[in-house]
Design a protein around this motif. Structure first.
Motif, PDB file in Angstrom:
ATOM      1  N   SER A  62       0.908  -1.322  -0.072  1.00 37.82           N
ATOM      2  CA  SER A  62       0.009  -0.024   0.129  1.00 37.82           C
ATOM      3  C   SER A  62       0.801   1.186  -0.063  1.00 37.82           C
ATOM      4  CB  SER A  62      -0.893   0.143   1.416  1.00 37.82           C
ATOM      5  OG  SER A  62      -1.307  -1.267   1.796  1.00 37.82           O
ATOM      6  N   GLY A  63       1.842   1.288  -0.911  1.00 36.56           N
ATOM      7  CA  GLY A  63       2.600   2.535  -1.111  1.00 36.56           C
ATOM      8  C   GLY A  63       3.797   2.799   0.061  1.00 36.56           C
ATOM      9  N   GLY A  64       3.775   1.693   0.997  1.00 39.72           N
ATOM     10  CA  GLY A  64       4.556   1.620   2.139  1.00 39.72           C
ATOM     11  C   GLY A  64       4.080   2.007   3.541  1.00 39.72           C
ATOM     12  N   ALA A  65       2.674   2.258   3.362  1.00 34.94           N
ATOM     13  CA  ALA A  65       1.994   2.541   4.451  1.00 34.94           C
ATOM     14  C   ALA A  65       1.846   1.483   5.525  1.00 34.94           C
ATOM     15  CB  ALA A  65       0.468   3.414   3.957  1.00 34.94           C
ATOM     16  N   THR A  66       1.635   0.485   4.715  1.00 36.31           N
ATOM     17  CA  THR A  66       1.358  -1.084   5.951  1.00 36.31           C
ATOM     18  C   THR A  66       2.632  -1.712   5.862  1.00 36.31           C
ATOM     19  OG1 THR A  66       0.392  -2.252   4.129  1.00 36.31           O
ATOM     20  CG2 THR A  66      -0.985  -1.014   5.433  1.00 36.31           C
ATOM     21  N   GLY A  67       3.899  -1.223   5.280  1.00 37.09           N
ATOM     22  CA  GLY A  67       5.070  -1.636   5.310  1.00 37.09           C
ATOM     23  C   GLY A  67       5.878  -2.134   4.251  1.00 37.09           C
ATOM     24  N   VAL A  68       7.319  -1.967   4.192  1.00 38.29           N
ATOM     25  CA  VAL A  68       8.048  -2.141   3.321  1.00 38.29           C
ATOM     26  C   VAL A  68       9.244  -3.240   3.607  1.00 38.29           C
ATOM     27  CG1 VAL A  68       9.864  -1.224   1.773  1.00 38.29           C
ATOM     28  CG2 VAL A  68       8.089   0.181   2.442  1.00 38.29           C
ATOM     29  N   VAL A  69       9.153  -4.346   3.307  1.00 32.75           N
ATOM     30  CA  VAL A  69      10.256  -5.402   3.657  1.00 32.75           C
ATOM     31  C   VAL A  69      11.431  -5.346   2.591  1.00 32.75           C
ATOM     32  CG1 VAL A  69      10.693  -7.784   4.415  1.00 32.75           C
ATOM     33  CG2 VAL A  69       8.600  -6.628   4.778  1.00 32.75           C
ATOM     34  N   VAL A  70      12.548  -5.440   2.884  1.00 35.14           N
ATOM     35  CA  VAL A  70      13.905  -5.552   1.884  1.00 35.14           C
ATOM     36  C   VAL A  70      14.691  -6.778   2.236  1.00 35.14           C
ATOM     37  CG1 VAL A  70      15.734  -4.353   0.989  1.00 35.14           C
ATOM     38  CG2 VAL A  70      13.738  -3.029   1.980  1.00 35.14           C
TER      39      VAL A  70
END
Length: 418
Positions: A62-70
């Motif tokens: 969601s565009g980073g709002a519910t999280g970004v995992v790298v």
């Protein structure tokens, strides 16, 4: 198989063990690595990006709002964070060393976020300098230097994280169709002119940008129309035996009496002009993808679900300017690979599922990365030397081949003891 940027990512790691490798692998000389990066499959809220410099997969929900995992092949601890949803993410990459995050959401600017301990978590933005230009993408060339590639040229910046600003170091105006970056050599290749067949390389090193000599790719036949004739799908850049090459997948040979596609290698030196030096004969047509593993050029063929390898150090047929090579080993499939059944350990009594090799959802990156977007895996491709002993019957050629490989000692000893 394609080379377009992939789709979606997630959390847990595939179990080790036999690395999901199948049993019937006696004659397969290529395999997928035992510990892939596993990520969540494509879905409407999860977008996935691959950064070739850091070899990291980004799953952006969601565009980073519910999280970004790298996640990366090298760094086994995923990086997780949230960011404000400020619109669709077009491109996202960490600087070398993961200290600064760059995110492109519009065609005009790139946003930055510091990941430095005790530094404020506030975004700052850099707009491209060229009026009416659109940003095609960006590449980090060091921990604090970044290049914006626009349709009208390139802009080379130094990022000043403590000042939360960027300083323009150099820019160059040139019409750009598409670009490609080789992180190992810090060279960006720009496709220019109407047909796209004139390639202009730039080399970056500690704050300097050098323009290397441009060169033209010989297209198979004179194009009928004046539209883009050279696609980035048919070009790759890789270091082979310490030298930088541009690899061009030519689907139809220039000579009418020759059948099948070929890979043309252009040697791109730091000084002097780029020259066509090798031609790899594929003797077939169809959909291909390229990797470079252990200084071998690996060509995957989707229709037959096989791959072949070429070694440009081995003797070929020299025609006065270029060396023509046939593949070293017979076409073989990548070793069968089993994907562990999904779900919690208590439930997964069912056996692993075979991975669909050479799938149309595979995306191939240089030098040795294969991503399956539909199954949510990222692997590095590996060459196995034991099967080669039975496939290369000419012992002189076998020794020449083995001596150039990284892990060759035990195999050479085994051959000698026979």
């Amino acid at each position: 198989m394609s080379r377009e940027p992939p789709a979606p990512a997630g959390e847990e790691e595939a179990p080790g063990g036999d690395g999901g490798r199948g049993a019937e692998s006696g004659c397969c000389y290529l395999s997928l690595c035992a510990r892939p990066v596993h990520f969540e499959k494509a879905n409407p809220v999860n977008c996935v990006f691959f950064d070739e410099a850091n070899k990291q997969v980004f799953a952006v929900r969601s565009g980073g709002a519910t999280g970004v995992v790298v996640k990366g092949l090298e760094d086994r601890n995923p990086i997780s964070f949230r960011m404000e949803d400020k619109g669709e993410v077009k491109c996202i990459k960490f600087s070398l060393g993961n200290k600064i995050l760059a995110v492109q959401r519009t065609l005009k600017s790139v946003d930055f976020l510091n990941f430095i301990p005790d530094s404020p978590q506030l975004e700052y933005t850099q707009e491209c300098k060229t009026k009416n230009a659109n940003i095609l993408g960006f590449c980090w060339t060091s921990s604090t230097e970044i290049v914006f590639i626009t349709d009208q040229g390139i802009e080379f910046y130094q990022v000043l994280p403590e000042k939360r600003s960027l300083k323009l170091l150099k820019n160059q105006s040139i019409n750009v169709n598409w670009y490609m970056y080789c992180p190992e050599s810090s060279v960006i290749l720009l496709s220019t002119t109407v047909l796209g067949s004139v390639l202009q390389p730039f080399y970056f090193k500690s704050g300097t940008m050098s323009k290397l000599s441009k060169f033209e790719i010989e297209l198979p036949a004179a194009p009928k129309s004046s539209k883009l004739s050279l696609s980035e799908r048919d070009i790759a850049m890789a270091t082979i035996y310490g030298q930088l090459y541009v690899l061009y997948l030519r689907h139809h040979s220039r000579t009418s009496n020759s059948t099948g596609a070929e890979v043309v290698l252009y040697h791109l030196p730091r000084e002097g002009s780029c020259k066509k030096t090798h031609i790899l004969k594929l003797n077939r047509t169809g959909k291909f993808a390229l990797n470079v593993v252990d200084n071998l050029v690996v060509v995957h063929h989707q229709d037959t679900e096989t791959s072949v390898v070429f070694d440009i150090k081995l003797k070929g047929e020299f025609d006065g300017s270029t060396t023509i090579h046939q593949f070293v080993l017979p076409p073989r499939s990548i070793q069968p690979y089993q994907i562990p059944a999904a779900g919690p350990a208590s439930v997964t009594s069912q056996s692993p599922v075979p991975c669909k090799l050479y799938s149309s959802s595979w995306i191939v990156f240089q030098p040795d990365i294969i991503i399956s977007a539909s199954e949510g895996y990222l692997w590095s491709l590996q060459v196995k030397l034991e099967p080669v002993v039975d496939l290369l019957l000419d012992k002189g050629k076998l020794m020449d081949f083995l001596l150039q490989r990284k892990e060759c000692k035990m195999v050479i000893l085994a051959v000698c003891s026979q």
